[in-house]
Every structure is written in structure tokens, then in C-alpha cells.
Design a protein around this motif. Sequence first.
Motif, PDB file in Angstrom:
ATOM      1  N   THR A  87      -6.206   7.026 -13.319  1.00  0.00           N
ATOM      2  CA  THR A  87      -6.184   8.238 -12.499  1.00  0.00           C
ATOM      3  C   THR A  87      -5.517   7.972 -11.148  1.00  0.00           C
ATOM      4  OG1 THR A  87      -8.230   9.027 -13.523  1.00  0.00           O
ATOM      5  CG2 THR A  87      -7.610  10.012 -11.417  1.00  0.00           C
ATOM      6  N   SER A  88      -4.735   8.929 -10.692  1.00  0.00           N
ATOM      7  CA  SER A  88      -4.113   8.856  -9.365  1.00  0.00           C
ATOM      8  C   SER A  88      -4.084  10.255  -8.774  1.00  0.00           C
ATOM      9  CB  SER A  88      -2.688   8.285  -9.455  1.00  0.00           C
ATOM     10  OG  SER A  88      -1.876   9.105 -10.293  1.00  0.00           O
ATOM     11  N   GLY A  89      -3.727  10.364  -7.495  1.00  0.00           N
ATOM     12  CA  GLY A  89      -3.650  11.678  -6.872  1.00  0.00           C
ATOM     13  C   GLY A  89      -4.070  11.639  -5.418  1.00  0.00           C
ATOM     14  N   ASP A  90      -3.989  12.800  -4.766  1.00  0.00           N
ATOM     15  CA  ASP A  90      -4.281  12.890  -3.340  1.00  0.00           C
ATOM     16  C   ASP A  90      -5.766  12.722  -3.031  1.00  0.00           C
ATOM     17  OD1 ASP A  90      -1.606  13.344  -2.840  1.00  0.00           O
ATOM     18  OD2 ASP A  90      -1.802  15.537  -2.878  1.00  0.00           O
ATOM     19  N   ASP A  91      -6.611  13.019  -3.987  1.00  0.00           N
ATOM     20  CA  ASP A  91      -8.055  12.950  -3.754  1.00  0.00           C
ATOM     21  C   ASP A  91      -8.645  11.639  -4.249  1.00  0.00           C
ATOM     22  OD1 ASP A  91      -8.080  15.513  -2.660  1.00  0.00           O
ATOM     23  OD2 ASP A  91      -8.298  16.446  -4.625  1.00  0.00           O
ATOM     24  N   VAL A  92      -7.827  10.581  -4.258  1.00  0.00           N
ATOM     25  CA  VAL A  92      -8.253   9.303  -4.816  1.00  0.00           C
ATOM     26  C   VAL A  92      -8.063   8.183  -3.798  1.00  0.00           C
ATOM     27  CG1 VAL A  92      -7.734   7.556  -6.577  1.00  0.00           C
ATOM     28  CG2 VAL A  92      -7.790   9.969  -7.198  1.00  0.00           C
ATOM     29  N   LYS A  93      -9.055   7.333  -3.692  1.00  0.00           N
ATOM     30  CA  LYS A  93      -8.921   6.053  -2.998  1.00  0.00           C
ATOM     31  C   LYS A  93      -9.056   4.947  -4.035  1.00  0.00           C
ATOM     32  CE  LYS A  93      -9.046   5.570   1.097  1.00  0.00           C
ATOM     33  NZ  LYS A  93      -7.989   5.470   2.161  1.00  0.00           N
ATOM     34  N   TYR A  94      -8.810   3.705  -3.611  1.00  0.00           N
ATOM     35  CA  TYR A  94      -8.860   2.584  -4.548  1.00  0.00           C
ATOM     36  C   TYR A  94      -9.762   1.479  -4.014  1.00  0.00           C
ATOM     37  CZ  TYR A  94      -5.110   4.701  -7.225  1.00  0.00           C
ATOM     38  OH  TYR A  94      -4.384   5.556  -8.000  1.00  0.00           O
ATOM     39  N   ILE A  95     -10.372   0.786  -4.951  1.00  0.00           N
ATOM     40  CA  ILE A  95     -11.246  -0.343  -4.635  1.00  0.00           C
ATOM     41  C   ILE A  95     -10.632  -1.605  -5.234  1.00  0.00           C
ATOM     42  CG2 ILE A  95     -13.552  -1.344  -4.860  1.00  0.00           C
ATOM     43  CD1 ILE A  95     -13.497   1.276  -3.275  1.00  0.00           C
ATOM     44  N   LEU A  96     -10.454  -2.622  -4.396  1.00  0.00           N
ATOM     45  CA  LEU A  96     -10.064  -3.948  -4.874  1.00  0.00           C
ATOM     46  C   LEU A  96     -11.231  -4.887  -4.611  1.00  0.00           C
ATOM     47  CD1 LEU A  96      -8.054  -6.060  -5.959  1.00  0.00           C
ATOM     48  CD2 LEU A  96      -7.272  -6.378  -3.603  1.00  0.00           C
ATOM     49  N   LYS A  97     -11.747  -5.511  -5.692  1.00  0.00           N
ATOM     50  CA  LYS A  97     -12.855  -6.449  -5.566  1.00  0.00           C
ATOM     51  C   LYS A  97     -12.411  -7.830  -6.027  1.00  0.00           C
ATOM     52  CE  LYS A  97     -14.836  -8.331  -8.229  1.00  0.00           C
ATOM     53  NZ  LYS A  97     -15.409  -9.248  -9.237  1.00  0.00           N
ATOM     54  N   SER A 133     -19.855 -14.815  -3.559  1.00  0.00           N
ATOM     55  CA  SER A 133     -20.046 -13.409  -3.218  1.00  0.00           C
ATOM     56  C   SER A 133     -18.897 -12.576  -3.754  1.00  0.00           C
ATOM     57  CB  SER A 133     -20.136 -13.224  -1.697  1.00  0.00           C
ATOM     58  OG  SER A 133     -21.242 -13.919  -1.159  1.00  0.00           O
ATOM     59  N   ASP A 134     -19.166 -11.299  -3.993  1.00  0.00           N
ATOM     60  CA  ASP A 134     -18.165 -10.341  -4.430  1.00  0.00           C
ATOM     61  C   ASP A 134     -17.812  -9.419  -3.267  1.00  0.00           C
ATOM     62  OD1 ASP A 134     -18.332 -11.491  -6.870  1.00  0.00           O
ATOM     63  OD2 ASP A 134     -18.865  -9.681  -7.974  1.00  0.00           O
ATOM     64  N   PHE A 135     -16.617  -9.606  -2.722  1.00  0.00           N
ATOM     65  CA  PHE A 135     -16.137  -8.787  -1.606  1.00  0.00           C
ATOM     66  C   PHE A 135     -15.250  -7.660  -2.147  1.00  0.00           C
ATOM     67  CE2 PHE A 135     -17.091 -12.823   0.353  1.00  0.00           C
ATOM     68  CZ  PHE A 135     -17.567 -12.506   1.620  1.00  0.00           C
ATOM     69  N   TYR A 136     -15.266  -6.525  -1.446  1.00  0.00           N
ATOM     70  CA  TYR A 136     -14.366  -5.440  -1.841  1.00  0.00           C
ATOM     71  C   TYR A 136     -13.802  -4.747  -0.610  1.00  0.00           C
ATOM     72  CZ  TYR A 136     -17.885  -1.776  -0.855  1.00  0.00           C
ATOM     73  OH  TYR A 136     -18.779  -0.922  -0.240  1.00  0.00           O
ATOM     74  N   THR A 137     -12.684  -4.089  -0.823  1.00  0.00           N
ATOM     75  CA  THR A 137     -12.074  -3.259   0.213  1.00  0.00           C
ATOM     76  C   THR A 137     -11.802  -1.873  -0.366  1.00  0.00           C
ATOM     77  OG1 THR A 137      -9.872  -4.099  -0.384  1.00  0.00           O
ATOM     78  CG2 THR A 137     -10.994  -5.156   1.468  1.00  0.00           C
ATOM     79  N   VAL A 138     -11.761  -0.885   0.510  1.00  0.00           N
ATOM     80  CA  VAL A 138     -11.361   0.479   0.174  1.00  0.00           C
ATOM     81  C   VAL A 138      -9.968   0.677   0.751  1.00  0.00           C
ATOM     82  CG1 VAL A 138     -11.930   2.933   0.372  1.00  0.00           C
ATOM     83  CG2 VAL A 138     -13.762   1.209   0.361  1.00  0.00           C
ATOM     84  N   GLY A 139      -9.047   1.231  -0.029  1.00  0.00           N
ATOM     85  CA  GLY A 139      -7.703   1.380   0.491  1.00  0.00           C
ATOM     86  C   GLY A 139      -6.850   2.347  -0.306  1.00  0.00           C
ATOM     87  N   ASP A 140      -5.547   2.269  -0.057  1.00  0.00           N
ATOM     88  CA  ASP A 140      -4.561   3.132  -0.715  1.00  0.00           C
ATOM     89  C   ASP A 140      -3.617   2.283  -1.545  1.00  0.00           C
ATOM     90  OD1 ASP A 140      -5.313   5.727   0.457  1.00  0.00           O
ATOM     91  OD2 ASP A 140      -4.669   4.817   2.338  1.00  0.00           O
ATOM     92  N   TYR A 141      -3.146   2.878  -2.637  1.00  0.00           N
ATOM     93  CA  TYR A 141      -2.250   2.177  -3.552  1.00  0.00           C
ATOM     94  C   TYR A 141      -0.992   3.001  -3.761  1.00  0.00           C
ATOM     95  CZ  TYR A 141      -0.448   0.561  -8.083  1.00  0.00           C
ATOM     96  OH  TYR A 141       0.360   0.124  -9.099  1.00  0.00           O
ATOM     97  N   CYS A 142       0.147   2.362  -3.545  1.00  0.00           N
ATOM     98  CA  CYS A 142       1.442   2.995  -3.763  1.00  0.00           C
ATOM     99  C   CYS A 142       2.043   2.435  -5.049  1.00  0.00           C
ATOM    100  CB  CYS A 142       2.371   2.739  -2.583  1.00  0.00           C
ATOM    101  SG  CYS A 142       4.040   3.420  -2.814  1.00  0.00           S
ATOM    102  N   LEU A 143       2.122   3.262  -6.082  1.00  0.00           N
ATOM    103  CA  LEU A 143       2.633   2.818  -7.377  1.00  0.00           C
ATOM    104  C   LEU A 143       4.095   2.407  -7.299  1.00  0.00           C
ATOM    105  CD1 LEU A 143       1.998   2.663 -10.526  1.00  0.00           C
ATOM    106  CD2 LEU A 143       3.123   4.888 -10.649  1.00  0.00           C
ATOM    107  N   ASN A 144       4.902   3.150  -6.548  1.00  0.00           N
ATOM    108  CA  ASN A 144       6.343   2.863  -6.490  1.00  0.00           C
ATOM    109  C   ASN A 144       6.626   1.480  -5.929  1.00  0.00           C
ATOM    110  OD1 ASN A 144       6.875   5.422  -7.497  1.00  0.00           O
ATOM    111  ND2 ASN A 144       7.088   6.341  -5.456  1.00  0.00           N
ATOM    112  N   LYS A 145       5.805   1.051  -4.975  1.00  0.00           N
ATOM    113  CA  LYS A 145       5.998  -0.266  -4.373  1.00  0.00           C
ATOM    114  C   LYS A 145       5.045  -1.317  -4.941  1.00  0.00           C
ATOM    115  CE  LYS A 145       7.449   1.624   0.119  1.00  0.00           C
ATOM    116  NZ  LYS A 145       7.143   1.664   1.574  1.00  0.00           N
TER     117      LYS A 145
END
Length: 578
Positions: free
Chosen positions: A251-261, A269-281
Motif C-alpha cells: 500500500t502507498s499513498g498520501d495518507d500513509v507513513k512507513y515504519i523501518l524496524k 533491542s528492536d528500534f524503529y523509526t517513522v518516516g516517508d518513502y519515495c519509491l522513485n528514488k
Amino acid sequence: MAVHLIKMILVLLCFTLISNYGVQAFNKDISENGLDGIGVNRTGYHFQSPNNWINGPMYYNGVYHLFYQYNPKAVVWASDIVWGHSVSKDMVNWFRLDVAMYPKESFDINGCWSGSATILPGNKPVMLYTGIDMNNVQVQNIAVPKDLSDPLLVEWKKLDENPLILPPNGINGTSFRDPTTAWLGKDGYWRILVGAERSNLGTALLFRSKDFMTWTEAENNFQSAPDTGIWECPDFFPVSLKGKKGLDTSTSGDDVKYILKVSLQRTWSDFYTVGDYCLNKDEYVPDNTPGDHYSTTTGLKFDYGKFYASKTFFDEAKSRRVLWAWVNESDSEVDDFAKGWACIQAIPRTVWLDKNGKQLLQWPIEELETLRTNEVKLKKTPLTKGSLFEVQGITAAQADIEVTFRLPSLENAESFDPLWNDAQRLCGKKDATVQGGIGPFGLLTLASKDFEEYTAVFFRVFKAQNKPVVLMCAGGIRSSLKAELDKPSYGAFVDVDLLDGEISLRSLIDHTVVESFGAGGKTCITTRVYPTLAVGKEAHLYVFNNGTETVEIKRLNAWTMQTPKMNLGNEISSLFAS
């Protein structure tokens, strides 16, 4: 289309093992003896193998699958790992199947390690997994079900094209593992991440493929960080900005954020960040949060206690994203051999993005509530200075408790020192015995009659310049009389405003593990303990307040937790009974 293509996720969490020795004896022990027959160190309703180590989940065609790394020979980790396999209709009751994969081929002869699965067009599941080849190099392989008509997907076959992905230039062959679930971009390329270490950078390497067989490393650096060691068991998934519903991995779109863990051995420990993902790059950019994303004092963690090698999957049946993790032992290898097993799974949790967009919220899956019995209720009960209230009428060694506290004015709260940036250290310094203004207040779980042993789970509230600082702590040196055990006081700050003057706590108590969820799942802490006195019927549960200010129990609900069917091998037909 993405929802159709990725209907299930398999997770094989890192570093877990199992043996089939003693299965019948274990099941007989439970059925004949009830809760007291589980054994001093065994859990009652957490997924646990009959013997040795365990780990890992997927949902496919109405059945939940738990594939786990498993050593048939011993209770300790070894190189020749196989894939164990259990199935469930509800992630609560589990039935054991035959081993799904053995290390036999040149590309995995030294172990079938962790991996993930994706559904290709035509509803065809495939697995990508790490194999340890004949030269002890970690390579990424593919496997598919032998018989798609089998509802349990018992047998899997490895394709002749293996290995699909070799360690790229600059990557140590022993630091390249744990492929993620794949996601499909609008450009028609599948993408996965693989954990690695390169030039002293922990990193998640991104690979792309049109056909799921030929994979090429992306040119851009997806994400990395210095001095973090290898990034194990990476996980990457979208979350909605609107509500609690989980999203399919593509799923992608304007109403979506991404989690990298990522899982870091440096701190387990399991660390995570909340962020944005650009598919083109093929670029992931974490949000601008203060401090180091992978620092023990400023980084976000799924859980601030014993919780590692986690993975999520999208549960299409209930439109939710579910998180699983490995809870390792705190005792010694000698103790593990004596027990004949090691490690358990944390209770699966539903995860979603908080309304503030800064962090995830987590809560035990709703199916767990089917185990609740013998409910005890309490309302509007004041806890004055030094109060200790025992929760009676339930089995305190195997329980689920939810309590909401109402707090007084913060006028008499302790002042917060800005230098107190290490929550775990602060919990050790100001444990449950150290009196404060507002707090410590919370629970004494797995407590012995005379309090020689107890595992405290509590809050402490401080005054600060902008808003109150809430500290959540769990564990502590009094959790067991065994001197040789690792018994830290785990802790974290809870990002909550206390505008309504209330804070909640839920704890899942299960003999040797306590999973706690503060402020509706904003902060989670899992502790692994081994009481010697507070065992079975001798365990007690208390609500306490050791602050000078009165705290009210606004409401409390507690239940005994029944023991589900766990790893039964001879009742698989009951899985499909309706």
C-alpha cells in the motif's frame, strides 16, 4: 491489486530453536494437572515449544502459520537450524506439524535461517530465506509449497535456481541475512530489504526484481547508521494516518507513513523509526525526531524489555498489522539444559500509528480475551501513601489485569532533572521502594507472601517545564531470589500529556513473563523472571502506591487466564472443526 498480491507474511524470527523430545509428556502434564502442571518455569498461554528454542508467523487462506527456527538436537543455538511449523485459527491455540524445511542443499547445508513470504499473482506463496552455504556464507534463497491444495502447506521445496542473492561487494558473508516481506511498486518491481553491515555501518540493503527470481541491488542507500553493528531482522511496512486498520505491505499513498524496524545485537533491542518513502528514488527518510534514532536513550523501541527479532504481518482477515517477537531467557545456558527448552514468543500484538504521528501503539490481539475467566472488578478505590491492595479471586500466576489510575494535582510531584535522560537507569535508581510525590504506583506481580520476591510494574510522575514527565518501570532485583539471574529494572518515558489526569496499565502475567502496556500501548515493557517462592498458587498480585499523594484506582478488571491448546500434535482435525 496489492492487497490481492500480498495476502500473507511469514516471519522466522532470528535465533530460536526447538526439539520434539518430550512432546507427549508435556501435553499430558497440562491436561492432567492443569495450571500447576505446567512446571516452575513454563508459561501457560504464551506460545512455547515442548522442548528447546523457538520463534516466528503468517496468515494464508484462513490459517495462521508459525514457522520457527529450531534445533532438533539441543536447547542452545547451533548452525544447522531447521524450520519448525505450527498452525492456528486464532493465534491462541496451536497445533504442531512436521518440520517444514531441513538444511540439505549446498546453499543452506549449514542452516535454514530466517525469512519472509509473499503471495505472487495466482495466490501462490513464496518464501525468501537466508541459507548458510557450504562455505558458511549467508545467501538468500527461495522456497515454494509442494502442494498448493494442502490447506496447511506442510511441505516446502527449494528451487534449483538457488541461491538468488549473494552478498554484494563490501559485505561480509557472515553479516548478510533476514530478507523482509516483498512489496510491489507501481513500476512493476518487487522490492525487499536484507539486513547487513558495510564499512562500520549497520544497514538495510534494498534489492529489486521484475520476476521475483533475478534480484539487483539498488544504487541508493536505503538506510544505515554508524556503530550499530549488523542490522538483523529488518522490517518495513506502511501504516495509515487515519485510524487503526492495518495496511497491506504494498500500500502507498498520501495518507500513509512507513515504519523501518531493525534489531540490534548491541543492546538486544528492536528500534524503529517513522518516516516517508519515495519509491522513485528508493529512499526512506525518517522523520526529524530529536536525538539518535538508535540510541538507548532517544531511540524508539517496540518494547523496552526482553523483546527481540520481531516481525509484523498483515492479517487480511481482520485488516490489522500484527507484531510478533522472541522473548529470550534471562537465566544461564546450564539452566536451559536443565529445563530442556529455551525461549518463548511474546503475545501477538496489533500495531497502528498514534494520532500524534510520532510513534506506534501496540495492544494484545483481541483473541487473547477468549482465555479470560473468573473476572474481578474494582472501582473508585483510593490508594493512600503506602497502600497495598491484593487482587484476590484469580490465579495470580496466570492472569490478565487492566487498571486505570486517576491522579491528583501535579503540585506535589517531584521536579524532573533534565539530566535524567536514561529511563532505565532512572528506574534502577528510583525503584518501587523509593518513595516519591506522585508514585511509584502500579502493580506488584508474581509476588511472594512476604514480598521477598515480586516483579514491580509502575509509573512515577515528575513536574517539568513544558508538561509532566511520566516514567514507566518494570522488573527489578526482587523479581527472583536467584542471585545469578539478569534482573534489570527496565524503563522508558511515556509520551502522554495527562490532560485528563488518568493513566492506564495492562499486564499479562504468565508464570515467568510479564508483558505490560502503559497508557493504552504507548510504552511496552516485557520482563522475563524466575520466581522461586511466588510460584503457582503461591503467587500474589497487588496494586500499590508508594507516593505521598493519594492515587485512585478509577477502575480495575482482572482475570485468570486459561491454558490454550499448545503445540498439540494429535488433534490437528480440531483446527478445522466449526
